[in-house]
Design a protein around this motif. Structure first.
Motif, PDB file in Angstrom:
ATOM      1  N   TYR A 115      41.648   0.891 -54.859  1.00 20.69           N
ATOM      2  CA  TYR A 115      41.457   1.875 -53.676  1.00 20.69           C
ATOM      3  C   TYR A 115      42.668   2.895 -53.541  1.00 20.69           C
ATOM      4  CZ  TYR A 115      41.088   2.103 -48.796  1.00 20.69           C
ATOM      5  OH  TYR A 115      40.512   2.734 -47.608  1.00 20.69           O
ATOM      6  N   ASN A 116      42.320   3.287 -52.582  1.00 23.97           N
ATOM      7  CA  ASN A 116      43.405   4.715 -52.286  1.00 23.97           C
ATOM      8  C   ASN A 116      44.766   5.275 -53.407  1.00 23.97           C
ATOM      9  OD1 ASN A 116      44.624   6.554 -50.391  1.00 23.97           O
ATOM     10  ND2 ASN A 116      45.903   5.285 -49.838  1.00 23.97           N
ATOM     11  N   SER A 117      43.509   5.355 -55.300  1.00 22.86           N
ATOM     12  CA  SER A 117      44.544   5.970 -55.965  1.00 22.86           C
ATOM     13  C   SER A 117      45.444   4.589 -56.513  1.00 22.86           C
ATOM     14  CB  SER A 117      45.238   7.142 -55.902  1.00 22.86           C
ATOM     15  OG  SER A 117      44.047   8.467 -55.144  1.00 22.86           O
ATOM     16  N   GLY A 118      45.590   3.826 -56.379  1.00 24.91           N
ATOM     17  CA  GLY A 118      46.110   2.511 -56.609  1.00 24.91           C
ATOM     18  C   GLY A 118      47.453   2.434 -56.088  1.00 24.91           C
ATOM     19  N   ASP A 119      47.710   2.961 -54.647  1.00 24.26           N
ATOM     20  CA  ASP A 119      48.695   3.171 -54.176  1.00 24.26           C
ATOM     21  C   ASP A 119      49.055   1.721 -53.628  1.00 24.26           C
ATOM     22  OD1 ASP A 119      47.285   2.146 -51.920  1.00 24.26           O
ATOM     23  OD2 ASP A 119      47.810   2.752 -50.404  1.00 24.26           O
ATOM     24  N   ALA A 120      48.340   0.406 -54.372  1.00 25.71           N
ATOM     25  CA  ALA A 120      49.394  -0.819 -54.057  1.00 25.71           C
ATOM     26  C   ALA A 120      50.261  -0.833 -54.687  1.00 25.71           C
ATOM     27  CB  ALA A 120      48.217  -2.271 -53.702  1.00 25.71           C
ATOM     28  N   LEU A 121      50.326  -0.627 -56.527  1.00 27.32           N
ATOM     29  CA  LEU A 121      51.162  -0.705 -57.074  1.00 27.32           C
ATOM     30  C   LEU A 121      52.222   0.369 -56.326  1.00 27.32           C
ATOM     31  CD1 LEU A 121      48.262  -0.085 -60.077  1.00 27.32           C
ATOM     32  CD2 LEU A 121      49.803  -2.314 -59.618  1.00 27.32           C
ATOM     33  N   THR A 122      52.433   1.331 -56.506  1.00 32.78           N
ATOM     34  CA  THR A 122      53.562   2.457 -55.967  1.00 32.78           C
ATOM     35  C   THR A 122      54.202   1.639 -55.341  1.00 32.78           C
ATOM     36  OG1 THR A 122      51.540   3.902 -56.814  1.00 32.78           O
ATOM     37  CG2 THR A 122      53.869   4.858 -55.313  1.00 32.78           C
TER      38      THR A 122
END
Length: 214
Positions: free
Chosen positions: A35-42
């Motif tokens: 979700y949201n271009s994987g921003d949780a990882l960033t």
């Protein structure tokens, strides 16, 4: 103080790890990390200190219907979260995939397996009459558990009682007394506990205390 999230709820669980102060265990189940271009990882990479101490259990269901490219992206992002959190040495991290379960059916399995993994050491296990155990070592087990979980998890009184029986059986009289007296307020009417305490004090030469419990 645990939080469980599935799908977008799992994304939420992952995202808040660096910015929350309420939870010490995170159950991230088939999370929409994409979700949201994987921003949780960033967000985790940029904001989570390497020495961070917590407990995380990550799951995924592999039996998906839908476009292959979307399924692979979903599962790859979950794998990326797992790989990222493995770089944090103080995170107690567990994970599991379910080949025969889909996005909805895997949820119950995830909850049960996650609770079993994260809270495994909350149960000391069966104490036999032959076990070499003291009240101090039994309490030390739960102190270590409490430190890992971030809240106090007191040693169960029933377990303390069995520590007493084990030491009484092995004629370790003072160890038995320490355990029995630690839980005595809850078992003071138990004739077997009183008989055991009387015998312990008798063998230690304290006739007055022995008579008190007999």
């Amino acid at each position: 103080n645990s939080i469980v999230g599935h799908s977008l709820g799992g994304y939420y669980c992952a995202y808040i790890i660096p910015i929350q102060t309420s939870f010490s265990a995170f159950f991230i189940n088939d999370a929409s990390i994409w979700y949201n271009s994987g921003d949780a990882l960033t967000h985790i990479k940029q904001n989570l200190p390497k020495g961070y101490n917590t407990n995380v259990y990550i799951t995924s269901g592999l039996k998906f219907d839908g476009p292959d490219v979307m399924v692979r992206n979903h599962l790859n992002k979950i794998d990326s979260l797992n790989v990222l959190l493995q770089t944090y040495p103080n995170i107690n991290l567990g994970s599991k995939s379910y080949p025969n379960e889909h996005h909805l059916s895997m949820y119950l399995y995830s909850v049960m397996d996650g609770l079993t993994y994260i809270f495994e050491d909350c149960e000391y296990g069966y104490i036999s009459l032959e076990d070499d155990i003291t009240l101090q070592s039994y309490r030390a087990h739960y102190k270590k558990t409490s430190e890992r979980l971030g809240f106090e998890f007191a040693a169960p009184l029933n377990g303390i009682l069995y520590v007493g029986y084990a030491n009484h059986n092995q004629k370790k009289w003072q160890n038995a007394i320490d355990a029995f007296e630690a839980c005595y307020s809850k078992v003071e009417n138990d004739i077997y506990v009183n008989k055991a305490l009387a015998e312990c004090y008798k063998n230690l030469g304290d006739k007055k205390k022995s008579k008190h419990y007999n």
